[in-house]
Design a protein around this motif. Sequence first.
Motif, PDB file in Angstrom:
ATOM      1  N   GLU A   3       0.848  -1.190   0.000  1.00  0.00           N
ATOM      2  CA  GLU A   3       0.000   0.000   0.000  1.00  0.00           C
ATOM      3  C   GLU A   3       0.881   1.238   0.000  1.00  0.00           C
ATOM      4  O   GLU A   3       1.866   1.316   0.737  1.00  0.00           O
ATOM      5  CB  GLU A   3      -0.903   0.012   1.239  1.00  0.00           C
ATOM      6  N   LYS A  28     -10.263   0.770  -9.308  1.00  0.00           N
ATOM      7  CA  LYS A  28     -10.818   1.853  -8.500  1.00  0.00           C
ATOM      8  C   LYS A  28     -10.999   1.423  -7.039  1.00  0.00           C
ATOM      9  O   LYS A  28     -10.856   2.229  -6.120  1.00  0.00           O
ATOM     10  CB  LYS A  28     -12.164   2.292  -9.092  1.00  0.00           C
ATOM     11  N   GLU A  29     -11.281   0.116  -6.852  1.00  0.00           N
ATOM     12  CA  GLU A  29     -11.494  -0.360  -5.479  1.00  0.00           C
ATOM     13  C   GLU A  29     -10.206  -0.334  -4.668  1.00  0.00           C
ATOM     14  O   GLU A  29     -10.240  -0.440  -3.452  1.00  0.00           O
ATOM     15  CB  GLU A  29     -12.038  -1.801  -5.480  1.00  0.00           C
ATOM     16  N   ILE A  31      -8.107   2.119  -4.615  1.00  0.00           N
ATOM     17  CA  ILE A  31      -7.716   3.488  -4.288  1.00  0.00           C
ATOM     18  C   ILE A  31      -8.736   4.061  -3.323  1.00  0.00           C
ATOM     19  O   ILE A  31      -9.949   3.864  -3.501  1.00  0.00           O
ATOM     20  CB  ILE A  31      -7.684   4.377  -5.552  1.00  0.00           C
ATOM     21  N   ILE A  32      -8.254   4.730  -2.320  1.00  0.00           N
ATOM     22  CA  ILE A  32      -9.184   5.357  -1.387  1.00  0.00           C
ATOM     23  C   ILE A  32      -8.664   6.748  -1.027  1.00  0.00           C
ATOM     24  O   ILE A  32      -7.462   6.946  -0.881  1.00  0.00           O
ATOM     25  CB  ILE A  32      -9.400   4.460  -0.149  1.00  0.00           C
ATOM     26  N   ALA A  33      -9.582   7.704  -0.971  1.00  0.00           N
ATOM     27  CA  ALA A  33      -9.187   9.083  -0.681  1.00  0.00           C
ATOM     28  C   ALA A  33      -9.806   9.522   0.639  1.00  0.00           C
ATOM     29  O   ALA A  33     -10.990   9.306   0.883  1.00  0.00           O
ATOM     30  CB  ALA A  33      -9.646  10.011  -1.799  1.00  0.00           C
ATOM     31  N   PHE A  34      -8.988  10.093   1.494  1.00  0.00           N
ATOM     32  CA  PHE A  34      -9.490  10.666   2.738  1.00  0.00           C
ATOM     33  C   PHE A  34      -9.279  12.169   2.687  1.00  0.00           C
ATOM     34  O   PHE A  34      -8.206  12.628   2.303  1.00  0.00           O
ATOM     35  CB  PHE A  34      -8.727  10.117   3.940  1.00  0.00           C
ATOM     36  N   THR A  35     -10.295  12.918   3.054  1.00  0.00           N
ATOM     37  CA  THR A  35     -10.096  14.364   3.115  1.00  0.00           C
ATOM     38  C   THR A  35      -9.978  14.764   4.581  1.00  0.00           C
ATOM     39  O   THR A  35     -10.727  14.287   5.421  1.00  0.00           O
ATOM     40  CB  THR A  35     -11.282  15.106   2.475  1.00  0.00           C
ATOM     41  N   ARG A 128      -3.489   0.659  -3.280  1.00  0.00           N
ATOM     42  CA  ARG A 128      -3.015  -0.718  -3.132  1.00  0.00           C
ATOM     43  C   ARG A 128      -2.558  -1.194  -4.512  1.00  0.00           C
ATOM     44  O   ARG A 128      -3.303  -1.079  -5.486  1.00  0.00           O
ATOM     45  CB  ARG A 128      -4.149  -1.609  -2.606  1.00  0.00           C
TER      46      ARG A 128
ATOM     47  N   GLU B 237     -14.930  12.469  -1.474  1.00  0.00           N
ATOM     48  CA  GLU B 237     -15.651  11.705  -0.454  1.00  0.00           C
ATOM     49  C   GLU B 237     -16.747  10.844  -1.069  1.00  0.00           C
ATOM     50  O   GLU B 237     -17.051   9.770  -0.585  1.00  0.00           O
ATOM     51  CB  GLU B 237     -16.245  12.660   0.594  1.00  0.00           C
ATOM     52  N   GLU B 239     -16.886   9.787  -4.505  1.00  0.00           N
ATOM     53  CA  GLU B 239     -16.479   8.851  -5.556  1.00  0.00           C
ATOM     54  C   GLU B 239     -15.321   7.939  -5.155  1.00  0.00           C
ATOM     55  O   GLU B 239     -15.163   6.866  -5.721  1.00  0.00           O
ATOM     56  CB  GLU B 239     -16.063   9.639  -6.804  1.00  0.00           C
ATOM     57  N   TRP B 240     -14.469   8.369  -4.282  1.00  0.00           N
ATOM     58  CA  TRP B 240     -13.242   7.614  -3.998  1.00  0.00           C
ATOM     59  C   TRP B 240     -13.179   7.163  -2.565  1.00  0.00           C
ATOM     60  O   TRP B 240     -12.156   7.219  -1.910  1.00  0.00           O
ATOM     61  CB  TRP B 240     -12.012   8.457  -4.357  1.00  0.00           C
ATOM     62  N   HIS B 241     -14.291   6.705  -2.076  1.00  0.00           N
ATOM     63  CA  HIS B 241     -14.309   6.301  -0.686  1.00  0.00           C
ATOM     64  C   HIS B 241     -15.171   5.049  -0.548  1.00  0.00           C
ATOM     65  O   HIS B 241     -16.122   5.029   0.218  1.00  0.00           O
ATOM     66  CB  HIS B 241     -14.898   7.441   0.157  1.00  0.00           C
ATOM     67  N   SER B 242     -14.817   4.020  -1.337  1.00  0.00           N
ATOM     68  CA  SER B 242     -15.705   2.868  -1.385  1.00  0.00           C
ATOM     69  C   SER B 242     -15.673   2.109  -0.061  1.00  0.00           C
ATOM     70  O   SER B 242     -14.656   2.055   0.622  1.00  0.00           O
ATOM     71  CB  SER B 242     -15.312   1.940  -2.534  1.00  0.00           C
ATOM     72  N   THR B 245     -13.267  -1.141   0.388  1.00  0.00           N
ATOM     73  CA  THR B 245     -11.861  -1.006   0.737  1.00  0.00           C
ATOM     74  C   THR B 245     -11.771  -0.766   2.230  1.00  0.00           C
ATOM     75  O   THR B 245     -12.437   0.100   2.765  1.00  0.00           O
ATOM     76  CB  THR B 245     -11.244   0.200   0.013  1.00  0.00           C
ATOM     77  N   HIS B 246     -10.944  -1.573   2.867  1.00  0.00           N
ATOM     78  CA  HIS B 246     -10.911  -1.477   4.313  1.00  0.00           C
ATOM     79  C   HIS B 246      -9.479  -1.279   4.753  1.00  0.00           C
ATOM     80  O   HIS B 246      -8.657  -2.171   4.614  1.00  0.00           O
ATOM     81  CB  HIS B 246     -11.488  -2.772   4.898  1.00  0.00           C
ATOM     82  N   ILE B 247      -9.125  -0.090   5.203  1.00  0.00           N
ATOM     83  CA  ILE B 247      -7.799   0.007   5.794  1.00  0.00           C
ATOM     84  C   ILE B 247      -7.939   0.461   7.234  1.00  0.00           C
ATOM     85  O   ILE B 247      -8.568   1.463   7.547  1.00  0.00           O
ATOM     86  CB  ILE B 247      -6.830   0.933   5.014  1.00  0.00           C
TER      87      ILE B 247
END
Lengths: 154, 256
Positions: A3, A28-29, A31-35, A128, B237, B239-242, B245-247
């Motif tokens: 990661e 796409k799964e 990638i994760i974005a946190f704001t 990932r 938040e 579109e890119w926060h599925s 996905t688990h971290i």
Amino acid sequence: MIEILCVFDHSLFIEMTLASLMDLGIEKEDIIAFTLKQRPDEPILFDSLNYQDGTSLFDLAAIFATILGVIGASIGFRLVWGPIVWGIIASTSGFLTGFAIDYLLTKTRSRMSARPSAVFPRVILVIRCRRNQQNSVEQLLWKNHALGLTVIDE
Amino acid sequence: MARRYKAVLNCFGTSQIHYRNPVVIAWWSSALPGFGHMLLNMHIKGNILFLCEIFLNVQSNLNLATVYTFTGEFDLAKHVLNTRLLIIYIPFYIFCIWDSYRSTVDLNKNFFLAEKEPFELPVFDMSAIEVCFLDKRVPWAAGVWSLLFPGLGQLYNRRIITAFALLIWMLVITYNSHYLDSVHLLFYGKPGEAKEILNMEWLLFFPSLVFGAAFDAYSKTVEHNKLFDSEQRAYLEKEWHSESTHISFIKKGEQP
């Protein structure tokens, strides 16, 4: 799988990064974005103009510049250099005075140390990917002005 | 569909509401009637009032009287004022200030409500006549462009209607005030002639126009940048926060 975790400031580069990551074949799964929430009492950059929580350094400056510009141009009509030069001198000094007053008021109001730079990490991306993709992903992130990144081995 | 929204973006510009200090808006209305409304993105109202202001002011020689008043020549000031339209200027002037103040207060209330609603904004608009998109721009650059030529900073930060109004009035005021002729003569070392050629009635529109435009360009760019941040935030938040996905350090199924 590894990661990669990286931070960005808000800009179009984030969205370009996301699009390019898909091109590299990352799902796409993965990638994760946190704001990030902003610190509530955060002294806003240079000038927020948001009167609920921030300060403005330009209001008084523009107001003083206009008033003194009008007065200076009027009085300058009687002086040797004429209205234009005196108008500009008066406007400039009005601007500086207004700015100085606002600046000093702001400084005394919030004793917080100023932020070192205007760029600030506000978004965290977690990607990932396979180990052999690490290099190309890293290069892509740097190219798109990531502020920093780290690699986590699973 | 949200009942109230914070911003719209299309080829004619970006309109946006945010918290504003009503006193500052009222001040700009008093410096240049109509401009306070333009700052609030009320372009039709603002432009009508602006046109009235310039017409009434020039007709009654109000700026010229201001010059004489500041230089202590009160008799001359009384003499140049044209009474034909002068009195009507007073209700007009007070209305501009009052209405822009009131509008700001009400828009602040609307912003409070708009912020509670889901935020969606089309960030890209292309049509046959214009291309327009939301991105981050440099506030001081906008300010400096408008200091050099009111309207340019507004073109830079996508406020076409304000830009158009400011550019036209800048040209009219520059032409009528003979200010560039005067600068020219000044450089040739003829301060006397440089002073004589100036039309003070028109010249006195300059400070409010130039600094008003710079203030508008600068503050609107700051606000547009904030709009960009909050739109991108909402997008990431959404579109890119599925959920799949688990971290986390907490293992799946573990009791917290």
